[in-house]
Design an enzyme around this catalytic site. Structure first.
Site, PDB file in Angstrom:
ATOM      1  N   ASN A   7       0.874  -1.169   0.000  1.00  0.00           N
ATOM      2  CA  ASN A   7       0.000   0.000   0.000  1.00  0.00           C
ATOM      3  C   ASN A   7       0.913   1.222   0.000  1.00  0.00           C
ATOM      4  O   ASN A   7       1.433   1.615   1.036  1.00  0.00           O
ATOM      5  CB  ASN A   7      -0.879  -0.055   1.254  1.00  0.00           C
ATOM      6  CG  ASN A   7      -1.825   1.125   1.338  1.00  0.00           C
ATOM      7  OD1 ASN A   7      -1.757   2.051   0.530  1.00  0.00           O
ATOM      8  ND2 ASN A   7      -2.694   1.103   2.328  1.00  0.00           N
ATOM      9  N   ARG A  61      -2.418  -2.056  -3.620  1.00  0.00           N
ATOM     10  CA  ARG A  61      -3.643  -1.306  -3.376  1.00  0.00           C
ATOM     11  C   ARG A  61      -3.671  -0.094  -4.307  1.00  0.00           C
ATOM     12  O   ARG A  61      -2.717   0.700  -4.334  1.00  0.00           O
ATOM     13  CB  ARG A  61      -3.690  -0.817  -1.930  1.00  0.00           C
ATOM     14  CG  ARG A  61      -4.910   0.016  -1.687  1.00  0.00           C
ATOM     15  CD  ARG A  61      -4.811   0.808  -0.415  1.00  0.00           C
ATOM     16  NE  ARG A  61      -6.015   1.584  -0.228  1.00  0.00           N
ATOM     17  CZ  ARG A  61      -6.064   2.717   0.447  1.00  0.00           C
ATOM     18  NH1 ARG A  61      -4.982   3.192   1.014  1.00  0.00           N
ATOM     19  NH2 ARG A  61      -7.194   3.368   0.564  1.00  0.00           N
ATOM     20  N   HIS A 150     -12.750   2.932   0.008  1.00  0.00           N
ATOM     21  CA  HIS A 150     -12.640   2.058   1.190  1.00  0.00           C
ATOM     22  C   HIS A 150     -13.302   0.706   0.939  1.00  0.00           C
ATOM     23  O   HIS A 150     -13.689   0.013   1.883  1.00  0.00           O
ATOM     24  CB  HIS A 150     -13.314   2.668   2.441  1.00  0.00           C
ATOM     25  CG  HIS A 150     -12.577   3.812   3.048  1.00  0.00           C
ATOM     26  ND1 HIS A 150     -13.244   4.861   3.647  1.00  0.00           N
ATOM     27  CD2 HIS A 150     -11.270   4.088   3.156  1.00  0.00           C
ATOM     28  CE1 HIS A 150     -12.359   5.733   4.112  1.00  0.00           C
ATOM     29  NE2 HIS A 150     -11.151   5.283   3.808  1.00  0.00           N
ATOM     30  N   HIS A 178     -16.588   2.847   8.154  1.00  0.00           N
ATOM     31  CA  HIS A 178     -15.128   2.870   8.240  1.00  0.00           C
ATOM     32  C   HIS A 178     -14.730   4.255   8.722  1.00  0.00           C
ATOM     33  O   HIS A 178     -14.851   5.236   7.987  1.00  0.00           O
ATOM     34  CB  HIS A 178     -14.492   2.559   6.872  1.00  0.00           C
ATOM     35  CG  HIS A 178     -13.005   2.639   6.919  1.00  0.00           C
ATOM     36  ND1 HIS A 178     -12.208   1.521   6.931  1.00  0.00           N
ATOM     37  CD2 HIS A 178     -12.178   3.702   6.992  1.00  0.00           C
ATOM     38  CE1 HIS A 178     -10.942   1.900   7.010  1.00  0.00           C
ATOM     39  NE2 HIS A 178     -10.891   3.217   7.039  1.00  0.00           N
ATOM     40  N   ARG A 211     -10.966  16.332   5.938  1.00  0.00           N
ATOM     41  CA  ARG A 211     -11.874  16.624   4.819  1.00  0.00           C
ATOM     42  C   ARG A 211     -13.255  16.990   5.348  1.00  0.00           C
ATOM     43  O   ARG A 211     -13.731  16.417   6.324  1.00  0.00           O
ATOM     44  CB  ARG A 211     -12.021  15.398   3.903  1.00  0.00           C
ATOM     45  CG  ARG A 211     -10.776  15.074   3.148  1.00  0.00           C
ATOM     46  CD  ARG A 211     -11.055  13.915   2.180  1.00  0.00           C
ATOM     47  NE  ARG A 211      -9.820  13.192   1.947  1.00  0.00           N
ATOM     48  CZ  ARG A 211      -9.674  11.881   2.054  1.00  0.00           C
ATOM     49  NH1 ARG A 211     -10.719  11.128   2.362  1.00  0.00           N
ATOM     50  NH2 ARG A 211      -8.515  11.315   1.840  1.00  0.00           N
ATOM     51  N   ARG A 255      -7.959  11.430  19.257  1.00  0.00           N
ATOM     52  CA  ARG A 255      -7.422  11.340  20.625  1.00  0.00           C
ATOM     53  C   ARG A 255      -7.165  12.729  21.213  1.00  0.00           C
ATOM     54  O   ARG A 255      -7.567  13.020  22.343  1.00  0.00           O
ATOM     55  CB  ARG A 255      -6.126  10.524  20.634  1.00  0.00           C
ATOM     56  CG  ARG A 255      -6.379   9.039  20.511  1.00  0.00           C
ATOM     57  CD  ARG A 255      -5.139   8.307  20.124  1.00  0.00           C
ATOM     58  NE  ARG A 255      -4.761   8.625  18.737  1.00  0.00           N
ATOM     59  CZ  ARG A 255      -3.951   7.876  18.006  1.00  0.00           C
ATOM     60  NH1 ARG A 255      -3.412   6.799  18.516  1.00  0.00           N
ATOM     61  NH2 ARG A 255      -3.665   8.219  16.770  1.00  0.00           N
ATOM     62  N   GLU A 304     -12.724   1.471  15.887  1.00  0.00           N
ATOM     63  CA  GLU A 304     -12.178   0.373  16.686  1.00  0.00           C
ATOM     64  C   GLU A 304     -11.770   0.828  18.085  1.00  0.00           C
ATOM     65  O   GLU A 304     -11.719   0.026  19.007  1.00  0.00           O
ATOM     66  CB  GLU A 304     -10.947  -0.227  15.981  1.00  0.00           C
ATOM     67  CG  GLU A 304     -11.288  -0.982  14.709  1.00  0.00           C
ATOM     68  CD  GLU A 304     -10.075  -1.204  13.808  1.00  0.00           C
ATOM     69  OE1 GLU A 304      -8.938  -1.163  14.314  1.00  0.00           O
ATOM     70  OE2 GLU A 304     -10.277  -1.402  12.594  1.00  0.00           O
ATOM     71  N   GLU A 359      -7.427  -4.357   5.584  1.00  0.00           N
ATOM     72  CA  GLU A 359      -7.517  -4.153   4.137  1.00  0.00           C
ATOM     73  C   GLU A 359      -6.453  -4.957   3.400  1.00  0.00           C
ATOM     74  O   GLU A 359      -6.694  -5.480   2.319  1.00  0.00           O
ATOM     75  CB  GLU A 359      -7.348  -2.658   3.823  1.00  0.00           C
ATOM     76  CG  GLU A 359      -8.546  -1.856   4.305  1.00  0.00           C
ATOM     77  CD  GLU A 359      -8.300  -0.363   4.295  1.00  0.00           C
ATOM     78  OE1 GLU A 359      -7.807   0.159   5.309  1.00  0.00           O
ATOM     79  OE2 GLU A 359      -8.607   0.284   3.279  1.00  0.00           O
TER      80      GLU A 359
HETATM   81  P1  ADP Z   1      -6.232   5.813   8.139  1.00  0.00           P
HETATM   82  O1  ADP Z   1      -7.544   6.237   7.604  1.00  0.00           O
HETATM   83  O2  ADP Z   1      -5.156   6.812   7.951  1.00  0.00           O
HETATM   84  O3  ADP Z   1      -5.861   4.392   7.828  1.00  0.00           O
HETATM   85  P2  ADP Z   1      -6.794   4.822  10.806  1.00  0.00           P
HETATM   86  O4  ADP Z   1      -7.895   3.927  10.416  1.00  0.00           O
HETATM   87  O5  ADP Z   1      -5.543   4.224  11.356  1.00  0.00           O
HETATM   88  O6  ADP Z   1      -6.434   5.877   9.700  1.00  0.00           O
HETATM   89  O7  ADP Z   1      -7.375   5.830  11.880  1.00  0.00           O
HETATM   90  C1  ADP Z   1      -6.553   6.866  12.386  1.00  0.00           C
HETATM   91  C2  ADP Z   1      -7.392   7.720  13.318  1.00  0.00           C
HETATM   92  O8  ADP Z   1      -7.994   6.899  14.324  1.00  0.00           O
HETATM   93  C3  ADP Z   1      -6.541   8.691  14.110  1.00  0.00           C
HETATM   94  O9  ADP Z   1      -6.346   9.879  13.402  1.00  0.00           O
HETATM   95  C4  ADP Z   1      -7.374   8.919  15.333  1.00  0.00           C
HETATM   96  O10 ADP Z   1      -8.277   9.955  15.057  1.00  0.00           O
HETATM   97  C5  ADP Z   1      -8.153   7.661  15.512  1.00  0.00           C
HETATM   98  N1  ADP Z   1      -7.705   6.871  16.677  1.00  0.00           N
HETATM   99  C6  ADP Z   1      -6.710   5.975  16.727  1.00  0.00           C
HETATM  100  N2  ADP Z   1      -6.602   5.463  17.977  1.00  0.00           N
HETATM  101  C7  ADP Z   1      -7.548   6.040  18.720  1.00  0.00           C
HETATM  102  C8  ADP Z   1      -7.963   5.944  20.088  1.00  0.00           C
HETATM  103  N3  ADP Z   1      -7.368   5.117  20.939  1.00  0.00           N
HETATM  104  N4  ADP Z   1      -8.995   6.701  20.488  1.00  0.00           N
HETATM  105  C9  ADP Z   1      -9.613   7.533  19.628  1.00  0.00           C
HETATM  106  N5  ADP Z   1      -9.280   7.668  18.345  1.00  0.00           N
HETATM  107  C10 ADP Z   1      -8.258   6.944  17.887  1.00  0.00           C
END
Ligand code: ADP
Length: 589
Positions: A7, A61, A150, A178, A211, A255, A304, A359
């Site tokens: 990716n 990807r 996605h 997602h 976005r 976070r 998640e 993914e």
């Molecule tokens: P991408 O779309 O870049 O693949 P991810 O699916 O890894 O991103 O999601 C990243 C986002 O998830 C971070 O920017 C943050 O906002 C959120 N995130 C990650 N861990 C936590 C957590 N423990 N609590 C709240 N939000 C989180």
């Protein structure tokens, strides 16, 4: 087989090396790209990291495949040109993928490279969902439509959810969310995407890290007139400086925003509220477009990990049947081993599930699927067709009433399915309109009566029998049977048998299908090209490979005992297999 999934983004190359046997992840990492470390160097490092393992195939990807790709595809010059063609609609992604493809092909020139597209899963969007309400000709000229993104993640979590719920995906209406840095919602109906929130580009829909998601197009006119100097600046504003980042003025990371909100930061609170509200709005919309919902699935970094956001998104959805269990929600933890956690109460009519997305694994599955499909295409796969004439199966009691207490079914001829035989005994079917004589009994006797006729027979008899899988006779149509020793009126038992393919497990493996899959079978080569939809696959050790259709269907396809049709295509929700050389054989009777 070992599949290397790559990716390639603008700032890093993420990779996973997956063994197809048990879907084991042999290695995974992300290599940061800097001015000193370009994709070529990063790939050299990556291959060095995994040098103890062989790499059999590479899956790449690719974000935007437009409407050119509905499935994974072997990369050649034409595919590269198409990916380039769609780059203007995914300027941050497609060029990076192409750089990665080129570097990987140079580093690993002897193995196949396969492209898997984020857009492919949404190729099933119905026209009503994919069209924007603008001038049709203009839309066609500029290929303006909703493509969705996605896709690999939505598909992966939908399949995991179905597995967790223990239900076939083709019976479920799911809403998958997602929620990562990019965020999108998808309505997955019977395994296919029928609505999704991202559109022609990943800018539409939910509020994202940076976005804006949905905005009134009028805002664009206003900003162009009164604020920004050019289109690029506006692109920058809406893609990179909006969403959670723009709203909170702090960060695109949930976070940080949650921490700020907890200490009273008003804009942080507002951004969380807008984010959750938008998602709730989409859940309601998708429940409406699907006419209901069987489960809601949350995934991505936010889905998640953020119990707080999950709670905000799902609260007050009791009217839809969603009842969050706050304890389960707070303690939900998912990883690549324990992929699913249920966060609703036992009594919740509609479960909400947190699912760990993967993914890369989905890309690996699609990559291996394509390799297997191509291998299958090289072998000759013939499926005989048997045209099944009207016949009946009887239980012991009914047989005795029709043929006498001491009678036993007498063997007339063996049928192709092992252990089954045509009997000498025949009965008359008597319907309200007319009757049909000489309908043959098939042995051995069964625990339930089942009379299988065609649609034309039904018309002749004057009954309306349901189309059913063999064995499912509960609530089927009534019929009167007449034999040499008496008549019996059955309250149920008459069906119009659903077309199906009998397969030994070895055949199923070869064709890449499973028991109860519904497949589409295109028959060509005969006088008429025809596709039979909803053909049921039935797999058992006792079966021999054979497709069963009734006389009406054989007539429609103009198949006769000497025709030599070709089965060329089987589509199975999300998976595709190609078959060829279907031969017709005389039926058992
Ligand atoms: P991408 O779309 O870049 O693949 P991810 O699916 O890894 O991103 O999601 C990243 C986002 O998830 C971070 O920017 C943050 O906002 C959120 N995130 C990650 N861990 C936590 C957590 N423990 N609590 C709240 N939000 C989180």
């Amino acid at each position: 087989m070992n599949i290397l999934v790559i990716n390639c983004g603008s700032s890093s190359i993420k990779y996973q090396l997956v063994n197809s046997e048990r879907e084991t992840i042999l290695a995974q990492d992300a290599i940061e790209l800097t001015t000193d470390v370009g994709p070529a160097l990063a790939l050299a490092q990556l291959i060095d990291d995994t040098q103890n393992e062989t790499i059999d195939v590479v899956g790449h990807r690719v974000v935007h495949g437009g409407d050119a790709f509905r499935d994974a595809v072997l990369i050649n010059a034409e595919v590269v040109a198409q990916i380039e063609e769609w780059a203007p609609l995914a300027p941050l992604h497609n060029p990076c993928a192409l750089t990665g493809i080129e570097a990987a092909q140079t580093a690993l020139p002897k193995i196949p490279h396969i492209a898997v597209f984020d857009t492919a899963f949404h190729a099933t969007l119905p026209r009503r969902a994919s069209h924007y309400a603008i001038d049709t000709k203009l839309a066609e000229k500029h290929r303006i439509r909703r493509y969705g993104f996605h896709g690999t993640s939505h598909q992966f979590v939908a399949l995991e959810a179905a597995r967790y719920l223990g239900r076939p995906i083709n019976e479920l209406r799911l809403i998958t969310l997602h929620l990562g840095n990019g965020a999108s919602a998808c309505a997955v109906e019977m395994g296919s995407s029928t609505e999704t929130s991202m559109g022609m580009t990943p800018l539409e829909g939910l509020v994202m890290g940076s976005r804006s998601g949905d905005i009134d197009a009028g805002i664009i006119f206003k900003l162009l007139r009164d604020e920004v100097n050019d289109v690029d600046a506006l692109d920058d504003l809406l893609n990179l400086r909006s969403g959670l980042k723009g709203l909170s003025g702090l960060s695109n990371d949930v976070r940080e925003i949650e921490a700020a909100a907890a200490s009273g930061h008003d804009e942080a609170r507002l951004s969380i509220a807008v984010f959750a509200h938008r998602i709730k709005k989409y859940i309601g919309a998708y429940a409406a477009t699907m006419g209901g919902v069987d489960a809601v699935i949350l995934t991505g970094g936010i889905g998640e990990n953020s119990a707080n956001l999950r709670q905000r998104i799902l609260q007050r959805l009791e009217f839809l049947g969603i009842q969050v269990d706050e304890d389960n929600n707070q303690h939900a933890e998912v990883d690549h081993q324990n992929k699913v956690a249920c966060i609703t109460t036992e009594n919740s009519r509609v479960p909400a599930l947190v699912v760990k997305t993967n993914e890369e694994l989905m890309i690996a599955r699609q990559t291996i699927g394509l390799i297997r499909q191509q291998a299958r295409l090289k072998t000759d796969l013939s499926i005989p067709i048997a045209v099944s004439a009207r016949h009946l199966h009887l239980d012991k009691h009914t047989f005795a009433l029709l043929f006498g207490d001491d009678a036993e079914p007498t063997h007339h001829a063996d049928l192709s399915q092992p252990g089954q035989f045509a009997c000498k005994e025949k009965v008359t079917l008597i319907g309200p309109r007319d009757s049909i004589e000489g309908v043959r009994l098939l042995g051995p006797l069964r625990s339930k009566n089942q009379i299988e006729v065609s649609r034309s027979d039904e018309y002749l008899l004057g009954v309306d029998a349901p189309v059913r899988d063999s064995g499912r006779v509960k609530g089927s149509a009534p019929i009167t049977l007449k034999g040499p020793k008496g008549s019996v009126r059955l309250n149920e038992g008459l069906i119009c048998a659903r077309r199906h393919i009998h397969m030994h497990p070895d055949d199923a493996e070869r064709f890449g299908v499973q028991n109860k899959d519904e497949v589409e079978v295109a028959i060509t080569g005969g006088p008429r090209d025809l596709i039979f939809c909803d053909v049921l696959v039935r797999v058992s050790h006792g079966y021999q490979l054979e497709m069963h259709i009734d006389t009406d269907e054989a007539n429609a396809a103009e198949l006769d005992k000497s025709s030599n049709a070709e089965l060329v295509y089987v589509g199975i929700q999300g998976r595709t297999a190609l078959l060829k050389n279907l031969k017709t054989l005389p039926s058992g009777d």
